[in-house]
Design an enzyme around this catalytic site. Structure first.
Site, PDB file in Angstrom:
ATOM      1  N   ARG A  16       0.855  -1.194   0.000  1.00  0.00           N
ATOM      2  CA  ARG A  16       0.000   0.000   0.000  1.00  0.00           C
ATOM      3  C   ARG A  16       0.895   1.248   0.000  1.00  0.00           C
ATOM      4  O   ARG A  16       2.131   1.143  -0.009  1.00  0.00           O
ATOM      5  CB  ARG A  16      -0.899  -0.012   1.233  1.00  0.00           C
ATOM      6  CG  ARG A  16      -0.093   0.063   2.511  1.00  0.00           C
ATOM      7  CD  ARG A  16      -0.954  -0.077   3.742  1.00  0.00           C
ATOM      8  NE  ARG A  16      -0.248   0.505   4.888  1.00  0.00           N
ATOM      9  CZ  ARG A  16      -0.731   0.575   6.110  1.00  0.00           C
ATOM     10  NH1 ARG A  16      -1.917   0.080   6.366  1.00  0.00           N
ATOM     11  NH2 ARG A  16      -0.040   1.136   7.071  1.00  0.00           N
ATOM     12  N   ASP A  60       9.453  -9.548   5.436  1.00  0.00           N
ATOM     13  CA  ASP A  60       9.707  -8.720   6.619  1.00  0.00           C
ATOM     14  C   ASP A  60      11.145  -8.248   6.481  1.00  0.00           C
ATOM     15  O   ASP A  60      12.082  -9.060   6.525  1.00  0.00           O
ATOM     16  CB  ASP A  60       9.521  -9.563   7.894  1.00  0.00           C
ATOM     17  CG  ASP A  60       9.794  -8.752   9.154  1.00  0.00           C
ATOM     18  OD1 ASP A  60      10.435  -7.684   9.076  1.00  0.00           O
ATOM     19  OD2 ASP A  60       9.379  -9.206  10.235  1.00  0.00           O
ATOM     20  N   ASN A  87      11.712   0.652   0.619  1.00  0.00           N
ATOM     21  CA  ASN A  87      10.638   1.598   0.935  1.00  0.00           C
ATOM     22  C   ASN A  87       9.956   1.318   2.270  1.00  0.00           C
ATOM     23  O   ASN A  87       9.431   2.245   2.891  1.00  0.00           O
ATOM     24  CB  ASN A  87       9.598   1.542  -0.199  1.00  0.00           C
ATOM     25  CG  ASN A  87       8.300   2.205   0.185  1.00  0.00           C
ATOM     26  OD1 ASN A  87       8.190   3.427   0.170  1.00  0.00           O
ATOM     27  ND2 ASN A  87       7.300   1.403   0.564  1.00  0.00           N
ATOM     28  N   TYR A 152      12.662   7.759  14.525  1.00  0.00           N
ATOM     29  CA  TYR A 152      12.367   7.819  13.082  1.00  0.00           C
ATOM     30  C   TYR A 152      13.390   8.711  12.388  1.00  0.00           C
ATOM     31  O   TYR A 152      13.967   8.344  11.356  1.00  0.00           O
ATOM     32  CB  TYR A 152      10.954   8.362  12.882  1.00  0.00           C
ATOM     33  CG  TYR A 152      10.491   8.427  11.441  1.00  0.00           C
ATOM     34  CD1 TYR A 152      10.033   7.286  10.790  1.00  0.00           C
ATOM     35  CD2 TYR A 152      10.491   9.630  10.742  1.00  0.00           C
ATOM     36  CE1 TYR A 152       9.592   7.338   9.467  1.00  0.00           C
ATOM     37  CE2 TYR A 152      10.055   9.693   9.430  1.00  0.00           C
ATOM     38  CZ  TYR A 152       9.615   8.546   8.787  1.00  0.00           C
ATOM     39  OH  TYR A 152       9.173   8.606   7.478  1.00  0.00           O
ATOM     40  N   LYS A 156      16.172   7.738   9.553  1.00  0.00           N
ATOM     41  CA  LYS A 156      16.151   8.302   8.198  1.00  0.00           C
ATOM     42  C   LYS A 156      17.448   9.071   7.884  1.00  0.00           C
ATOM     43  O   LYS A 156      17.878   9.101   6.722  1.00  0.00           O
ATOM     44  CB  LYS A 156      14.923   9.195   8.031  1.00  0.00           C
ATOM     45  CG  LYS A 156      13.593   8.420   8.082  1.00  0.00           C
ATOM     46  CD  LYS A 156      13.489   7.362   7.001  1.00  0.00           C
ATOM     47  CE  LYS A 156      12.104   6.744   6.896  1.00  0.00           C
ATOM     48  NZ  LYS A 156      12.011   5.732   5.830  1.00  0.00           N
TER      49      LYS A 156
HETATM   50  P1  NAP Z   1       2.575   2.967   4.787  1.00  0.00           P
HETATM   51  O1  NAP Z   1       1.369   3.464   4.076  1.00  0.00           O
HETATM   52  O2  NAP Z   1       2.469   2.626   6.234  1.00  0.00           O
HETATM   53  O3  NAP Z   1       3.185   1.736   3.960  1.00  0.00           O
HETATM   54  C1  NAP Z   1       4.367   1.118   4.417  1.00  0.00           C
HETATM   55  C2  NAP Z   1       4.236  -0.368   4.239  1.00  0.00           C
HETATM   56  O4  NAP Z   1       5.410  -1.002   4.798  1.00  0.00           O
HETATM   57  C3  NAP Z   1       3.037  -0.938   5.023  1.00  0.00           C
HETATM   58  O5  NAP Z   1       2.356  -1.902   4.266  1.00  0.00           O
HETATM   59  C4  NAP Z   1       3.717  -1.525   6.235  1.00  0.00           C
HETATM   60  O6  NAP Z   1       2.969  -2.522   6.910  1.00  0.00           O
HETATM   61  C5  NAP Z   1       4.974  -2.069   5.599  1.00  0.00           C
HETATM   62  N1  NAP Z   1       5.938  -2.508   6.611  1.00  0.00           N
HETATM   63  C6  NAP Z   1       6.047  -2.133   7.910  1.00  0.00           C
HETATM   64  N2  NAP Z   1       7.007  -2.845   8.512  1.00  0.00           N
HETATM   65  C7  NAP Z   1       7.504  -3.692   7.596  1.00  0.00           C
HETATM   66  C8  NAP Z   1       8.503  -4.690   7.616  1.00  0.00           C
HETATM   67  N3  NAP Z   1       9.180  -4.995   8.746  1.00  0.00           N
HETATM   68  N4  NAP Z   1       8.786  -5.359   6.481  1.00  0.00           N
HETATM   69  C9  NAP Z   1       8.103  -5.097   5.345  1.00  0.00           C
HETATM   70  N5  NAP Z   1       7.128  -4.195   5.258  1.00  0.00           N
HETATM   71  C10 NAP Z   1       6.834  -3.488   6.375  1.00  0.00           C
HETATM   72  O7  NAP Z   1       3.732   4.061   4.670  1.00  0.00           O
HETATM   73  P2  NAP Z   1       4.078   5.083   3.489  1.00  0.00           P
HETATM   74  O8  NAP Z   1       3.609   6.413   3.908  1.00  0.00           O
HETATM   75  O9  NAP Z   1       3.720   4.536   2.169  1.00  0.00           O
HETATM   76  O10 NAP Z   1       5.669   5.102   3.661  1.00  0.00           O
HETATM   77  C11 NAP Z   1       6.556   4.424   2.783  1.00  0.00           C
HETATM   78  C12 NAP Z   1       7.974   4.927   3.070  1.00  0.00           C
HETATM   79  O11 NAP Z   1       8.009   6.340   2.850  1.00  0.00           O
HETATM   80  C13 NAP Z   1       8.412   4.705   4.515  1.00  0.00           C
HETATM   81  O12 NAP Z   1       9.786   4.379   4.557  1.00  0.00           O
HETATM   82  C14 NAP Z   1       8.191   6.065   5.148  1.00  0.00           C
HETATM   83  O13 NAP Z   1       9.009   6.278   6.279  1.00  0.00           O
HETATM   84  C15 NAP Z   1       8.544   6.987   3.990  1.00  0.00           C
HETATM   85  N6  NAP Z   1       7.968   8.318   4.104  1.00  0.00           N
HETATM   86  C16 NAP Z   1       6.633   8.499   4.167  1.00  0.00           C
HETATM   87  C17 NAP Z   1       6.130   9.790   4.274  1.00  0.00           C
HETATM   88  C18 NAP Z   1       4.657  10.100   4.354  1.00  0.00           C
HETATM   89  O14 NAP Z   1       4.285  11.260   4.635  1.00  0.00           O
HETATM   90  N7  NAP Z   1       3.779   9.142   4.101  1.00  0.00           N
HETATM   91  C19 NAP Z   1       7.019  10.885   4.341  1.00  0.00           C
HETATM   92  C20 NAP Z   1       8.383  10.649   4.271  1.00  0.00           C
HETATM   93  C21 NAP Z   1       8.856   9.359   4.143  1.00  0.00           C
HETATM   94  P3  NAP Z   1       2.288  -2.169   8.365  1.00  0.00           P
HETATM   95  O15 NAP Z   1       1.056  -1.412   8.073  1.00  0.00           O
HETATM   96  O16 NAP Z   1       2.040  -3.509   8.980  1.00  0.00           O
HETATM   97  O17 NAP Z   1       3.262  -1.345   9.147  1.00  0.00           O
END
Ligand code: NAP
Length: 248
Positions: A16, A60, A87, A152, A156
């Site tokens: 997702r 994982d 990611n 966090y 990062k």
């Molecule tokens: P997200 O919607 O929570 O999607 C992240 C996915 O990674 C989820 O399906 C999550 O599952 C999965 N995940 C968690 N732990 C894991 C593990 N140990 N092994 C494999 N998969 C795992 O987050 P997102 O917003 O798309 O974020 C994606 C990346 O972008 C992340 O690295 C985040 O830090 C970075 N980011 C996001 C934002 C933002 O504003 N959204 C901003 C800056 C950077 P669970 O739901 O079970 O945790």
């Protein structure tokens, strides 16, 4: 549109959010994609929605064994690996005086050690491709500090340093390594948060597809002279603070 035709990509955290958008965008430009996540049902559905030449694997990122199986799936089903997108990420919150060791260990294990595990597992296959690209999803929290997310932010910043070091080690094998630093993006991760962006030049949150567009560039041969670099995509958030204008 075939900007990554004949390439094979592995995307972690792809069930997702940003990871799913990246997998779909790369596939739409001709890549075969392996999607890894811990959310198996959602991941399978996402891979099916993307279509043929998309596979889901349980991954994982804290498990080196899971990484080996994910890379093997890319090799067995699609013939190799050209692109790795680290990611997967989690976030947790507390002021530093209340931030627990468990919180710290959890976020470092997924965001930083998970990225290290991915790089290590993918190196042999990326070497064979002679034209590999690793893209590590960091954050603007890897560029500057924020209240309440010490672990966090540390993870990062760590991804940013790991990226530059790996770029130095792997350039000799034709493998490029870059980091992407999104600002606030509308995903399940930010779904419950109050998001006021009036202090930013573009005055809005970003969309996962906009991050995917940047990742596509870094995955493609268009960026073949780009390595060890950091790419901010934040609507100008880190550029400075805008004074909101009041309507006349
Ligand atoms: P997200 O919607 O929570 O999607 C992240 C996915 O990674 C989820 O399906 C999550 O599952 C999965 N995940 C968690 N732990 C894991 C593990 N140990 N092994 C494999 N998969 C795992 O987050 P997102 O917003 O798309 O974020 C994606 C990346 O972008 C992340 O690295 C985040 O830090 C970075 N980011 C996001 C934002 C933002 O504003 N959204 C901003 C800056 C950077 P669970 O739901 O079970 O945790």
């Amino acid at each position: 549109m075939e900007r990554v035709i004949d390439k094979v990509a592995l995307v972690s955290g792809a069930a997702r959010g940003i990871g799913a958008a990246i997998a779909a965008r790369l596939h739409g430009e001709g890549a075969k994609v392996v999607l890894g996540d811990v959310l198996d049902d959602e991941g399978r559905t996402t891979a099916e929605r993307i279509g043929s030449d998309a596979r889901y694997v349980h991954l994982d990122v804290t498990s080196p064994g899971d990484w080996d199986l994910a890379v093997k799936t890319a090799a067995d089903d699609f013939g190799g690996l050209n692109i790795l997108i680290n990611n997967a990420g989690i976030v947790n919150f507390a002021p530093i005086e209340d931030y627990t060791l468990e919180q710290w260990d959890a976020v470092i294990a997924v965001n930083l050690t998970g990225t290290f595990n991915g790089i290590r597992a993918a190196i042999p296959a990326l070497k064979q491709s002679r034209n590999g690209s690793i893209i590590n999803i960091s954050s603007i929290a890897g560029i500057r500090g924020y209240e309440g997310i010490a672990g966090y932010s540390a993870s990062k910043f760590g991804v940013r340093g790991l990226t530059k070091s790996a770029a130095l080690d792997l350039g000799r094998y034709g493998i490029r390594v870059n980091s992407v630093h999104p600002g606030v993006i509308s995903t399940p991760m930010t779904a419950g948060m109050t998001l006021d962006m009036t202090h930013t030049p573009l005055n809005r949150v970003g969309h996962p597809g906009e991050v995917a567009d940047l990742v596509l560039y870094l995955a493609s041969n268009e960026s073949q002279f780009v390595t060890g670099a950091e790419f901010i995509i934040d609507g100008g958030d880190t550029a400075g603070t805008v004074t909101p204008t009041t309507p006349a």
